[in-house]
Write an enzyme that holds these catalytic residues in place. Sequence first.
Site, PDB file in Angstrom:
ATOM      1  N   GLU A 168      33.418  53.412  30.186  1.00 15.19           N
ATOM      2  CA  GLU A 168      32.118  52.988  30.737  1.00 15.19           C
ATOM      3  C   GLU A 168      32.015  53.483  32.180  1.00 15.19           C
ATOM      4  OE1 GLU A 168      34.054  50.256  33.450  1.00 15.19           O
ATOM      5  OE2 GLU A 168      31.929  50.794  33.411  1.00 15.19           O
ATOM      6  N   PHE A 169      30.765  53.667  32.632  1.00 14.32           N
ATOM      7  CA  PHE A 169      30.527  54.096  34.015  1.00 14.32           C
ATOM      8  C   PHE A 169      29.474  53.187  34.633  1.00 14.32           C
ATOM      9  CE2 PHE A 169      33.069  57.898  33.810  1.00 14.32           C
ATOM     10  CZ  PHE A 169      33.070  58.246  32.458  1.00 14.32           C
ATOM     11  N   LYS A 221      37.466  59.164  33.199  1.00 10.93           N
ATOM     12  CA  LYS A 221      37.049  57.869  33.758  1.00 10.93           C
ATOM     13  C   LYS A 221      37.763  57.610  35.083  1.00 10.93           C
ATOM     14  CE  LYS A 221      35.968  53.589  34.462  1.00 10.93           C
ATOM     15  NZ  LYS A 221      34.665  53.169  34.985  1.00 10.93           N
ATOM     16  N   CYS A 277      36.838  47.607  40.535  1.00  7.46           N
ATOM     17  CA  CYS A 277      37.166  48.872  39.867  1.00  7.46           C
ATOM     18  C   CYS A 277      37.874  49.886  40.750  1.00  7.46           C
ATOM     19  CB  CYS A 277      35.893  49.481  39.282  1.00  7.46           C
ATOM     20  SG  CYS A 277      35.243  48.495  37.935  1.00  7.46           S
TER      21      CYS A 277
HETATM   22  C1  UDX Z   1      32.296  51.690  40.434  1.00  8.80           C
HETATM   23  C2  UDX Z   1      31.778  53.000  39.846  1.00  8.80           C
HETATM   24  O1  UDX Z   1      30.622  53.410  40.576  1.00  8.80           O
HETATM   25  C3  UDX Z   1      31.390  52.786  38.373  1.00  8.80           C
HETATM   26  O2  UDX Z   1      30.963  54.000  37.808  1.00  8.80           O
HETATM   27  C4  UDX Z   1      32.609  52.260  37.626  1.00  8.80           C
HETATM   28  O3  UDX Z   1      32.307  52.075  36.249  1.00  8.80           O
HETATM   29  C5  UDX Z   1      33.062  50.974  38.245  1.00  8.80           C
HETATM   30  O4  UDX Z   1      33.372  51.168  39.641  1.00  8.80           O
HETATM   31  P1  UDX Z   1      31.321  49.467  41.431  1.00  8.80           P
HETATM   32  O5  UDX Z   1      32.755  49.184  41.738  1.00  8.80           O
HETATM   33  O6  UDX Z   1      30.498  48.427  40.763  1.00  8.80           O
HETATM   34  O7  UDX Z   1      31.233  50.781  40.437  1.00  8.80           O
HETATM   35  O8  UDX Z   1      30.600  49.788  42.802  1.00  8.80           O
HETATM   36  P2  UDX Z   1      30.141  51.102  43.571  1.00  8.80           P
HETATM   37  O9  UDX Z   1      28.680  51.025  43.747  1.00  8.80           O
HETATM   38  O10 UDX Z   1      30.691  52.310  42.926  1.00  8.80           O
HETATM   39  O11 UDX Z   1      30.823  50.900  45.007  1.00  8.80           O
HETATM   40  C6  UDX Z   1      32.239  50.731  45.046  1.00  8.80           C
HETATM   41  C7  UDX Z   1      32.619  50.381  46.472  1.00  8.80           C
HETATM   42  O12 UDX Z   1      32.431  51.527  47.339  1.00  8.80           O
HETATM   43  C8  UDX Z   1      31.803  49.241  47.092  1.00  8.80           C
HETATM   44  O13 UDX Z   1      32.662  48.384  47.816  1.00  8.80           O
HETATM   45  C9  UDX Z   1      30.863  49.963  48.057  1.00  8.80           C
HETATM   46  O14 UDX Z   1      30.540  49.144  49.183  1.00  8.80           O
HETATM   47  C10 UDX Z   1      31.706  51.146  48.499  1.00  8.80           C
HETATM   48  N1  UDX Z   1      30.917  52.302  48.930  1.00  8.80           N
HETATM   49  C11 UDX Z   1      30.077  52.886  48.036  1.00  8.80           C
HETATM   50  C12 UDX Z   1      31.083  52.814  50.219  1.00  8.80           C
HETATM   51  O15 UDX Z   1      31.840  52.276  51.014  1.00  8.80           O
HETATM   52  N2  UDX Z   1      30.375  53.906  50.589  1.00  8.80           N
HETATM   53  C13 UDX Z   1      29.502  54.522  49.733  1.00  8.80           C
HETATM   54  O16 UDX Z   1      28.870  55.500  50.136  1.00  8.80           O
HETATM   55  C14 UDX Z   1      29.346  53.995  48.415  1.00  8.80           C
END
Ligand code: UDX
Length: 464
Positions: A168-169, A221, A277
């Site tokens: 999943e993504f 993944k 994640c």
């Molecule tokens: C992530 C992946 O995007 C998703 O595809 C996977 O299935 C699960 O893990 P998620 O963990 O829900 O999703 O959040 P995401 O929006 O990816 O952000 C992850 C972390 O990175 C957050 O703490 C966010 O604050 C941080 N982040 C994100 C940054 O610090 N800078 C950015 O530019 C983007």
Amino acid sequence: MIRSAAFASPKINCVGNARPGPVCVTGAGYVGLVTAVCLADSGIEVRLLDIDRDRLALLARGRAPIHEPMLDELLASVLERGLLRLCDDTADAVRGATVVMIAVGTPPLSDGRADLSQVRAALTSAVACAGSDTVMVIKSTVPPGTTVNLRRLCRHDGRSLPLAVCPEFLSEGSAVKDFRQPPQVVIGGDDAPACRRVAELFAHINAPVLITDPTSAELIKYGVNAFLALKISFINEIAHLCELVGADVETVADGLGADSRIGRAFLGAGLGFGGSCFPKDVRALDQAASYHGQTFELLRAAVEINAQQRSRFVAKVQRALRGNLHGRRIAVLGLAFKPGTDDVRQAASIDVIRHLEDLGADVVATDPVARSTAALELPATRMAADAYECVRGADAVVIVTEWPEYRALDWQRVAGLVRRRIVIDGRNCLDADAVVNAGFTYVSTGRPTRRPAATAQAPRQRIA
Ligand code: UDX
């Protein structure tokens, strides 16, 4: 469009408009619940199996246990339309299912390896009840090589049921949207008809379908999450250098992102990545590499840099208050690991607040939805109902999560509530001009500190 790295491009032929199914999804957690609801909403008969009867009872009332836009409405709709059935009995859930998707948790073990015990247990019990032509699918995030190793659990009546993997993504806060509009659908398996049957479940989704061998699918993944984490740590190192040379990291990130080979996404400098994640998957990938004798230095560097962001940020708050935090009131805006969710797993806020309190600060925190989940991790920290209450009497206002509410704050009003007009923005999410024009010193990441013009008309100090 199907791209197949493993077979001659199979054509997905859905006979007429008949939707495939029925499908059993095991595990009503974050991934399983969203997958089950979205597949059911596409017209597939879905059974959602979980051992937690309290969770099933909550779902039966149309209430999702996670904060996700559109999920509650969709859940109520598919339950009402009879497309989703909630089950606590494996035989009942698996009986007659053409596909069984295992979507149970793979939490990290103490050494960072993924704990596969739930996956093995769920797969074993599902296989025991499955029909002879059922396709088993692993949707949980599992280390490379897992699907091949778990084939031995798929023996049924003297033959092996086909086992595929379909990672999943889904990002928290946009899981339903991400399911409906994924960058691609990845299916790993060595049995072409089985992979085609899995691909049919996504025939209604306008996204490329990549069919590969299972180990490559597993690595795609982990590779996606690890590479995005690398991007974040890269831009945070660039931000650190920007602070040393007087550049502006947002301008640099815009320039980097304008190059189509790089892209602007995940080049947001600040407190770095948290959540359930990225930290887990990056560590699990590092462990998997180590298990096979590889030291994946890049991953270790990304994790180390990410951890540093939190301590660097606390040092920044300390400097803004002339090195002494003892007795200072710090207003922390944002507790969730990112906006749009109430999840505080591996959230920067937990580390930052604990560190500030260890240095003697009096922290008051708030968040639009994550106060109660954060309070479980921070039992001694005062929680304010909203940002204006939180900033009252503060010596510094600290932004940890980039909720839109905080960018939209009336900073003139905030200026009248605080003791000192200092803002430290951990996500570079505020309108710096609005904050500075309200009389604040604005400290952010990878950019020079902004100070109010001497004549800035900040409202008279009223300390309640
Ligand atoms: C992530 C992946 O995007 C998703 O595809 C996977 O299935 C699960 O893990 P998620 O963990 O829900 O999703 O959040 P995401 O929006 O990816 O952000 C992850 C972390 O990175 C957050 O703490 C966010 O604050 C941080 N982040 C994100 C940054 O610090 N800078 C950015 O530019 C983007």
